[in-house]
Design an enzyme around this catalytic site. Structure first.
Site, PDB file in Angstrom:
ATOM      1  N   GLY A 116       0.593  -1.300   0.171  1.00 18.23           N
ATOM      2  CA  GLY A 116      -0.025  -0.034  -0.253  1.00 18.23           C
ATOM      3  C   GLY A 116       0.783   1.066   0.072  1.00 18.23           C
ATOM      4  N   GLY A 158      -0.115   4.434   0.468  1.00 19.27           N
ATOM      5  CA  GLY A 158      -0.976   5.466   0.877  1.00 19.27           C
ATOM      6  C   GLY A 158      -0.402   6.369   1.896  1.00 19.27           C
ATOM      7  CG  PHE A 159      -1.379  10.017   4.048  1.00 19.20           C
ATOM      8  CD1 PHE A 159      -0.656  10.907   3.510  1.00 19.20           C
ATOM      9  CD2 PHE A 159      -2.825  10.243   3.726  1.00 19.20           C
ATOM     10  CE1 PHE A 159      -1.122  11.974   2.874  1.00 19.20           C
ATOM     11  CE2 PHE A 159      -3.277  11.326   3.185  1.00 19.20           C
ATOM     12  CZ  PHE A 159      -2.394  12.354   2.970  1.00 19.20           C
ATOM     13  CB  VAL A 215      -1.447  -7.687  -2.084  1.00 20.36           C
ATOM     14  CG1 VAL A 215      -1.502  -8.705  -0.910  1.00 20.36           C
ATOM     15  CG2 VAL A 215      -0.174  -7.177  -2.128  1.00 20.36           C
ATOM     16  CD  GLU A 248     -13.749  18.246   3.534  1.00 26.27           C
ATOM     17  OE1 GLU A 248     -12.945  18.668   4.360  1.00 26.27           O
ATOM     18  OE2 GLU A 248     -13.683  17.157   2.869  1.00 26.27           O
ATOM     19  CG  ASP A 285      -7.846   5.008   6.963  1.00 29.37           C
ATOM     20  OD1 ASP A 285      -7.399   5.387   7.800  1.00 29.37           O
ATOM     21  OD2 ASP A 285      -8.425   5.392   6.083  1.00 29.37           O
ATOM     22  CB  ALA A 310      -4.051  12.101   6.743  1.00 23.73           C
TER      23      ALA A 310
END
Lengths: 451, 451
Positions: free
Chosen positions: A11, A13-14, A80, A171, A300, A316
């Site tokens: 992964g 991501g962050f 994966v 948002e 997450d 994040a």
């Protein structure tokens, strides 16, 4: 010289990127980072791509480029399929990846509460194709309203339902309302775009319920001042192509966006260890899984807790801190340095923020809360600072400045999903599995069919 | 007060937009412009979107916004199916549009010489979905090469064939070669991206054959200095998923891009008047069609001639000048002003240019020719100046400056075509024809299926 340790990071991501950046500094590790996308995504601004304010590439960078300075890291584009913690192998569509240390950071996806069929009618917002699909639907709704003379059809096209009153729902609702009022109003001649109806449906008793209550109140008021209807204590019980049901009440709306529950990536389950109700993997205080001190789950996908035992939110900053912590921990383990014991992971709360629209935002950090213009400026500042790469920062900054002054949105493109002129989307793509077997290619069947 | 004249403009490309902008100044016309896309596209820079240098929205603007200052123009998103010149009606999927004056400017598309099935293997470059598809294929090719250990497969992935040696083929070939050499080389660890093989196949005896011969020579040399193979006098006789045949010779290449023939939009045929071999509509000296002085055909769809009787090329300046001419002519006719007879259309040749890569371009204007750095700067300048909108100009300028300094490409995103997490692309989209009939909506079938 000892053998280098093999580390696999799943992964980009962050969480995964922060782990990789720490591991890149190690002399004792060879690292593979695998992701099914070629880019790292700055998730907090994804809603602006969906709202035609930013371009996808403004908030995404190739993982490969972001890590190319580390000679011990290889980037792999691949998916994966499962993880074998006993044999220490990651199975993927690019083959088997053995590891000495494993970092699993493949995140979460939307959860339709057992109604996966709703996704077709109500896309979520987790990746770029979803963002551009939402952009296409929202812009097409205004175009379709302009194309019909039937009043009821126009109303259906001009009604937008946001399922979920968390930061994403808020948002998006604010952005649709502002776009209708400011950007689109002057462009349409038949319909009055500013009459668009935007509805946020929140099952709880307040929106942004992870924020202090006064900020939820402020956010509700701010949305309402933009004309958004906020429905509290209502639950969506059905979604179809023409709208939603809230129990007995029908809302006709041709555009529904899902910003409600998330569930963890199913890869987590293949670890064979305990998961919580949302499918997140229960981890130890060092973010490893029970019985496997060499396997770490972060971001997450992890059900981590703070020092008081409260679950950490899917934010994040949590993912970043977890990534850095685990990266450093593996570096230390791989170096064979056991001179000091590693402290448990501890989250340093940086606070949280959400934006509603122009000069409207909420911000909370520790005991401090802020709302309105100052919070909005804080939001802008933090997001620019954390965005990856100077080019992206500059472009996002200019986009925002431009939109603020002109009320325009720079990326108002409706792009169809098919690229072929001749109609139906083809089943043949060169990156689909090829008829030629890798390693044993023959020229059979490759003659011209007409010669 | 006399009735206003109804003018329909089909197509929002260079020709249609220039006609519309003239018609917007008229007090005697009500104008509808219809296009199946919501945006005007700056075609000359489309190859840069395909090559990950620019974002789609940098070179596209909503037609609606570009024309919103003209109160007599309505913009319609819709697809024209046929034109009835006797009854003076344009048939479209948004209904029938009657007209007093008609401007047909719906352009050209790629032509596979009777082999439409090749399109799946060799996409052309005419619109944004095609550009992003080409971007995806080119970037995926490098990723796929990195994913395999089979040398032959790697070679196939790293071979790129451009069919056609006109400006598009040359620009794409130069860009792929530069991207491989400069941008991607440092990002891949297993493969050497700079070994990518780029081949331009041109059936004629020189590339850029609409330019003076010395410029063709220069362009060939410039491509070759980038490592591109230029094959002259060769014709592609077959295309499949694994490569192309040039007569008896096989080139194995998993990425093939079509930059060869174009044919006119089939809408032209429904006008019921003479068309040339490429399907372009033969027009009078005022760009109207024979027998119908109220119907004008312009842009790539028209087979217009210059004052010496030579066919005009399919270039942006031709389309722009034709559009402005026809717009003014209709304005004058609608005003009832017949005091002076209208002169025939005359093309003022502004010249042409093509770029090969960094500081390599060719430029010809009248008798003047130019090549190298100066031509390249000229190319940059002209394209920035003609690009629509200050925001786009600024963003493209910064993108170019950034890429020039860093050798990076800002839009290296591989985005899959499906947006749904749950796999298969859905057949249900809210802008697909709805089960509810417009004008006669019933609530039948809209109950929740599970309650």
């Amino acid at each position: 010289m000892t053998q280098k340790k093999k580390v696999v990071v799943v992964g980009g991501g962050f969480a995964g990127m922060h782990a990789a950046k720490q591991l890149g500094k190690s002399r004792d590790c060879d690292v593979i980072i695998i992701d099914r996308r070629n880019h790292h995504l700055f998730q907090p601004l994804l809603y602006q791509v969906a709202m035609a304010g930013l371009d996808p590439s403004d908030i995404a960078s190739p993982i490969r480029s972001m890590l190319n300075r580390y000679s011990n890291i290889s980037t792999l584009l691949g998916e994966v399929t499962r993880i074998d913690t006993d044999k220490q192998i990651v199975h993927s569509d690019v083959g088997e990846l053995p590891y000495d240390y494993l970092v699993v950071a493949c995140g979460a996806m939307h959860h339709y509460f057992g109604h996966d069929e709703w996704e077709a009618f109500a896309p979520g917002l987790k990746n770029i194709p979803q963002a551009t699909e939402i952009r296409r639907r929202v812009l097409m709704a205004f175009e379709s309203a302009e194309r019909t003379n039937d009043k009821r059809q126009q109303d259906c096209w001009l009604t937008f339902v946001l399922v979920g009153g968390g930061p994403t729902g808020v948002e998006l609702a604010g952005a649709i309302a502002e776009m209708a009022k400011n950007t689109l109003k002057r462009d349409f001649k038949t319909i009055d775009a500013s009459l668009a109806r935007v509805i946020v449906v929140q099952s709880g008793d307040r929106i942004l319920n992870q924020f202090p209550e006064p900020l939820s109140e402020y956010a509700k008021g701010a949305l309402e001042s933009l004309g958004v209807e906020v429905r509290l204590g209502d639950r969506v019980t059905h979604v179809d192509a023409q709208g939603v049901w809230l129990g007995d009440e029908r809302i006709e709306a041709y555009t529904v966006i899902w910003a409600a529950g998330v569930k963890a990536n199913p890869i987590g389950k293949t670890l064979g260890t305990e998961t919580d109700r949302a499918g997140r993997v229960v981890v130890e205080s060092d973010l490893s899984i029970p019985g496997h001190p060499e396997v770490f789950v972060i971001g997450d996908l992890a059900a981590a807790k703070d020092s008081q035992g409260n679950p950490l939110p899917g934010l994040a900053p949590v993912a970043m801190q977890e990534g850095s912590y685990v990266g450093k921990l593996i570096r230390q383990k791989a170096s064979g340095d056991s001179s000091h014991t590693q402290k448990p992971f501890e989250y340093r709360d940086k606070g949280q923020m959400a934006t509603i629209g122009r000069r409207r935002a909420v911000l909370q950090s520790g005991g401090m809360t802020m709302k309105g213009t100052l919070a909005w400026l804080g939001w802008l500042f933090v997001h620019i600072v954390y965005l990856n790469g100077f080019r992206n920062r500059m472009f996002v900054f200019f986009s925002w400045a431009w939109s603020y002054v002109t009320f325009a949105r720079g990326a108002r493109l409706i792009v169809p999903k098919t690229w072929q002129i001749t109609g139906e989307e083809s089943q043949v793509h060169p990156d689909a599995p090829l008829p030629v077997a890798a390693g044993g290619a023959s020229s059979e069947g490759r003659e011209p069919s007409a010669s």
